[in-house]
Scaffold this active site. Structure first.
Site, mmCIF file in Angstrom:
data_model
loop_
_atom_site.group_PDB
_atom_site.id
_atom_site.type_symbol
_atom_site.label_atom_id
_atom_site.label_comp_id
_atom_site.label_asym_id
_atom_site.label_seq_id
_atom_site.Cartn_x
_atom_site.Cartn_y
_atom_site.Cartn_z
ATOM 1 N N ILE A 30 0.812 -1.225 0.000
ATOM 2 C CA ILE A 30 0.000 0.000 0.000
ATOM 3 C C ILE A 30 0.845 1.275 0.000
ATOM 4 O O ILE A 30 0.303 2.370 -0.062
ATOM 5 C CB ILE A 30 -1.023 0.027 1.157
ATOM 6 N N HIS A 93 9.222 -11.298 3.928
ATOM 7 C CA HIS A 93 8.440 -10.823 2.792
ATOM 8 C C HIS A 93 9.350 -10.514 1.611
ATOM 9 O O HIS A 93 10.420 -9.951 1.764
ATOM 10 C CB HIS A 93 7.564 -9.618 3.147
ATOM 11 N N HIS A 95 9.628 -8.514 -1.814
ATOM 12 C CA HIS A 95 9.106 -7.395 -2.602
ATOM 13 C C HIS A 95 9.277 -7.749 -4.075
ATOM 14 O O HIS A 95 10.393 -8.057 -4.517
ATOM 15 C CB HIS A 95 9.898 -6.111 -2.345
#
Length: 130
Positions: A30, A93, A95
């Protein structure tokens, strides 16, 4: 305490979901570096990439590749870059960032999108996964 990504995976926090399999989850960042910037996370909450067991690591990379190929097909870009940094959220995570220039890879320049634009971007990537 569950990470923000664990809360996203469980549905406690809304997201622009891209894909999911039994072990992994992908959603739009986001605060994106560029249009289509997506995060791929294991459902199992592990802080560091190299602390994943070998099977989980392999599954995350295979899942990320599949999602990256869909991003590449949906979002015009030079290539899709991959980065694993992990300092901002204690949950592994990956990207996946559509790159137009090196500035997209620096995490210093951000783009903004409306809710409708995020939904459209997610739909474009999802369509390429089918």
């Amino acid at each position: 305490m569950p990470s923000i990504f664990t809360k996203i995976i469980s549905g406690e926090i809304p997201c622009y979901k891209i894909a999911e399999d039994p072990d992994n989850f992908a959603f739009l960042d986001i605060n994106p570096n560029s249009k289509g910037h997506t995060l791929c996370v294991p459902k199992k909450e592990v802080d560091r990439l190299l602390d994943l067991d070998e099977d989980s690591y392999t599954k995350l990379m295979q899942f990320s590749r599949k999602v990256g190929k869909a991003i590449e097909a949906a979002i015009p870009c030079e290539r899709v870059g991959m980065s694993v940094i992990g300092l901002e959220v204690p949950h592994v995570h990956v990207h996946l960032i559509p790159l137009h220039s090196m500035k997209n890879a620096t995490f210093q320049y951000k783009e903004s999108f409306s809710t409708e634009e995020f939904e459209e971007i997610a739909g474009q990537i999802q369509d390429k996964l089918k």
